[in-house]
Every structure is written in C-alpha cells, then in structure tokens.
Design an enzyme around this catalytic site. Structure first.
Site, short mmCIF file in Angstrom:
data_model
loop_
_atom_site.label_atom_id
_atom_site.label_comp_id
_atom_site.label_asym_id
_atom_site.label_seq_id
_atom_site.Cartn_x
_atom_site.Cartn_y
_atom_site.Cartn_z
N VAL A 10 -23.13 17.98 14.40
CA VAL A 10 -22.32 16.90 13.83
C VAL A 10 -21.02 17.52 13.34
CG1 VAL A 10 -24.21 15.33 13.23
CG2 VAL A 10 -23.55 17.12 11.62
N SER A 11 -19.97 16.72 13.28
CA SER A 11 -18.64 17.27 13.05
C SER A 11 -18.38 17.73 11.62
CB SER A 11 -17.58 16.25 13.45
OG SER A 11 -17.67 15.98 14.83
N SER A 12 -19.12 17.20 10.65
CA SER A 12 -18.90 17.60 9.26
C SER A 12 -20.19 17.46 8.48
CB SER A 12 -17.82 16.73 8.62
OG SER A 12 -18.30 15.42 8.41
N GLN A 15 -21.58 13.90 7.92
CA GLN A 15 -22.18 13.11 8.99
C GLN A 15 -23.68 13.36 9.07
OE1 GLN A 15 -19.88 14.04 12.52
NE2 GLN A 15 -18.52 12.31 12.16
#
Length: 202
Positions: A10-12, A15
C-alpha cells in the site's frame, strides 16, 4: 518442495491492506509467507519485498493482487519480473489479470503473450502514477494562485510589532530599530511588515 508466498503493497501507512490480505488468505497462503510494505511503488527499495526475494527458491509460487502492487515504475517492474521468473525461476500469479500466470503457457507463444500483457500493464501503472503526480502539481499551483499558503504557519506577531511598524512607516524610527523592538532579524521584520501591509490594504 514448493512454497507459496504473497506480496502486498500500500502506498502509505494510512492506507489499509485488508482487501489484498483477504484475497491472499483465500488462497491458503501461510500468514508468515505474506509480506507487506507500506510505502510508494516508485522503486523496489522496500524492506519486506527484499526479505521475501531472499527467501524465494526455484519453483516457488508468488501471488500479488494486481501489477501496480508490485510497483509503478515501468522499467523496474519488467526488470523485477524477469529477475524473479528467469533468475529465481519462480512462478508469479497476478490475481486481477489471469493472463499474467506464469504457470500457464510456458511454450514460446504463451511466454510471448505474457510479456505483451506485462509490458502493457506496467506502462499503464507508470502512466497512472505520472498522471497523479502531474495533477498534484497542477492542484498545488492552482491553490497557490488563489493565495493558499503551504508549509508551517508563521508564528504570531509580538504585541510590540504594530506600534513599531507604524513608527517605522511614518519614518520616526529605522527598520533596524523597529526589528530590535520586535526582537526579530531585520529581514524577518521587513518580510512580516510587507505581509501586514498587504493584508491591511486588502
């Protein structure tokens, strides 16, 4: 003996990886063999991904939910895919794209079709990332044009600023003296004075 692995990205940290995790758990992948990274897909310098690659052996099987979970850089996705399938000699299955299943069609035509699909999807993943970055830059520029300020808000002005400002504007004291009264560097006083002046004019 073939081991089954799953990879989630996941990007961060904000998330949620639940959607990917549920999909992988349905395949009966041991939890200890599911590796999760919470960071951007711009490159492959990710701790969990690196640990997983070190564990992979010939004929192991790796599941990912979609190609953009592997990464978003077109050239690096292709490089990693070839490293995993050619050097590590593992199989990869992309759940959202059944054509990207290296267990099928290991003949020349099957490999050719998989390569075409992979290149197309890798390009789409990177193009989407580039578009997002462009939209962010355009949004920031538009916000700045509207007067929206980014970064830390300035500290409150001291009580002495207003009297010092008016004395300075009327020529009764110098800018250096006004800055000293406000306990500011001269450059800071002039900067805050220009903002204050524009605010009062508006």
């Amino acid at each position: 003996m073939t081991c089954i692995y799953g990879y989630i990205r996941v990007s961060s940290r904000d998330q949620n990886e639940d959607r990917q995790l549920i999909a992988l758990k349905e395949l009966s992948i041991p939890l200890k063999n599911i590796y999760v990274d919470k960071q951007s897909g711009k490159d492959f310098e990710r701790p969990s991904y690196r640990r997983m690659v070190r564990k992979l052996k010939k004929d192991d099987l790796l599941y990912i939910k979609s190609i953009d979970r592997l990464g978003r850089n077109y050239e690096e996705i292709l490089e990693q895919w070839r490293m995993l399938t050619k050097k590590k000699r593992i199989d990869i299955v992309v759940l959202d794209m059944p054509l990207l299943d290296t267990r099928r069609g290991k003949d020349l035509m099957g490999t050719f079709l998989s390569d075409i699909v992979l290149q197309m999807l890798s390009f789409v993943a990177e193009n989407e990332r580039t578009t997002i970055l462009q939209r962010q830059a355009e949004g920031i520029a538009a916000a700045k044009a509207r007067g929206v300020r980014f970064g830390r808000p300035p500290s409150p002005l001291p009580e002495s600023f207003y009297e010092a400002y008016h004395l300075w504007k009327s020529g009764e004291i110098t800018g250096t003296a006004a800055a000293k009264v406000c306990d500011m560097p001269l450059s800071t006083f002039r900067y805050r004075a220009s903002i204050y002046q524009n605010t009062t004019i508006l």
